[in-house]
Enzyme design. Structure first.
Site, mmCIF file in Angstrom:
data_model
loop_
_atom_site.group_PDB
_atom_site.id
_atom_site.type_symbol
_atom_site.label_atom_id
_atom_site.label_comp_id
_atom_site.label_asym_id
_atom_site.label_seq_id
_atom_site.Cartn_x
_atom_site.Cartn_y
_atom_site.Cartn_z
ATOM 1 N N CYS A 1 29.951 72.387 56.234
ATOM 2 C CA CYS A 1 30.411 71.451 55.200
ATOM 3 C C CYS A 1 31.813 71.874 54.779
ATOM 4 O O CYS A 1 32.753 71.708 55.530
ATOM 5 C CB CYS A 1 29.460 71.424 54.025
ATOM 6 S SG CYS A 1 29.000 73.058 53.423
ATOM 7 N N SER A 2 31.945 72.409 53.566
ATOM 8 C CA SER A 2 33.259 72.920 53.165
ATOM 9 C C SER A 2 33.093 74.084 52.208
ATOM 10 O O SER A 2 33.739 74.142 51.172
ATOM 11 C CB SER A 2 34.088 71.795 52.534
ATOM 12 O OG SER A 2 33.361 71.213 51.475
ATOM 13 N N CYS A 3 32.214 75.021 52.556
ATOM 14 C CA CYS A 3 32.067 76.234 51.743
ATOM 15 C C CYS A 3 33.420 76.942 51.705
ATOM 16 O O CYS A 3 34.082 77.091 52.729
ATOM 17 C CB CYS A 3 31.023 77.175 52.337
ATOM 18 S SG CYS A 3 29.358 76.507 52.230
#
Lengths: 121, 215
Positions: free
Chosen positions: B118-120
């Site tokens: 995702c966009s951790c």
């Protein structure tokens, strides 16, 4: 408060891609100002005038036109209005600032910092 | 007392007080606590307002961490050993969840961070992730062809330099410690922090310079 009045407490718009706040205290200053105006401690117009005067003074003093200058002016405006409308004198504020400084110095790293730690001598 | 001793004492003093917030932060805190006592301000309302805007707090914190590591070998050692613990001394509010691992770039090693899922992202030190970090293209290609991706960011690596790509999760986030550029001897922490770019801490930029910064 009307939307246009609310906008007077909005953060300074950053250049494209830049964050709005560099430091959490900058957000805190605007949050407190917004809350005080919401409680009618002072009016949105008074906030605008006071902040405007601080910004003009900063510009006249040759401060650069950047977020740091802006938020220092916002803090000065908030201190001034908290004094004239909130009953927080400069002396009380200075004392409290020192108490928080001592609280940080007296609290070991990683523990929550409480004001009490700064009131004890 | 020799000059050396007094310098040493000053250094210890600075380290002891390094978690002291800057002056305006102390004043803002003092104002808030006084106004809360007067019943003029509700701390929860302040908290809520800050949460709304907290995503707007940018990568300056990460730059400060890097600058301190460049100047202070003991801090750097702790940072590389336990990033979460090391940054606790900065007293950053809203540090988010998960652990932080710090990856050191060297002459022979370049680190690069991605979140394939995702966009951790280490929001507590870098603020909001840039849009490109969230794109499907970056997420897929960073793992598959890191050198090509780096080249598009303007990073040319010779064949000798190893590239390691680190995939973030919600429990473990990464921060790249870029190399300190030449020509910055004797600079103080603030001056050093100003040349540390966001991308260098994600690993999509490698060579920082005294003339660069605020990216």
């Amino acid at each position: 408060m009307s939307p246009s009045e609310q906008s007077r407490f909005a953060p300074r718009e950053g250049a494209e891609g830049d964050p709005v706040f560099d430091e959490p205290w900058q957000a805190q200053v605007l949050a407190i100002a917004f809350r005080l105006a919401e409680q009618n401690v002072f009016s949105p117009a008074q906030w605008s005038q006071t902040l405007g005067a601080e910004l003009s003074a900063a510009a006249a003093a040759g401060k650069p036109d950047n977020p740091d200058t802006y938020y220092h002016a916002a803090l000065a405006a908030l201190e001034s209005l908290a004094g004239s409308h909130g009953g927080v004198s400069e002396e009380i504020l200075d004392d409290r600032t020192e108490a928080w400084r001592r609280a940080y110095q007296n609290t070991p790293h990683g523990n929550p910092v409480k004001l009490e730690a700064g009131l004890k001598r | 007392m020799t000059k050396h001793d007094s310098r040493k004492i000053q250094q210890i003093h600075e380290e002891l007080h390094s978690h002291l917030p800057p002056e305006p932060a102390l004043r803002a805190k003092a104002l808030e606590s006084l106004l809360v006592e007067k019943g003029l301000v509700d701390p929860q309302a302040i908290e809520t307002w800050i949460e709304v805007y907290s995503e707007e707090i940018g990568p300056k914190r990460g730059a400060k961490v890097v600058a301190r590591a460049w100047r202070d070998p003991a801090f750097k050692a702790l940072l590389l050993e336990d990033g979460t613990k090391a940054i606790a001394q900065f007293d950053f509010v809203g540090h988010g969840g998960g652990h932080l691992k710090v990856l050191e770039n060297t002459d022979k090693l370049h680190n690069m961070v991605v979140c394939t899922l995702c966009s951790c992202y280490p929001i507590s030190v870098l603020g909001v992730p840039p849009n490109w970090y969230k794109t499907a293209a970056y997420r897929a290609r960073a793992i598959r062809e890191p050198r090509a991706v780096l080249k598009e960011f303007g990073v040319e690596l010779d064949g000798e330099t190893e590239v390691r790509v680190w995939d973030s999760t919600s429990e473990l986030r990464y921060l790249v410690l870029p190399q300190r550029p030449d020509g910055t001897d004797g600079w103080d922490e603030d001056r050093l922090a100003a040349i540390v770019t966001r991308n260098s801490m994600i690993g999509t930029e490698r060579d920082l310079g005294p003339g660069k910064g605020n990216g």
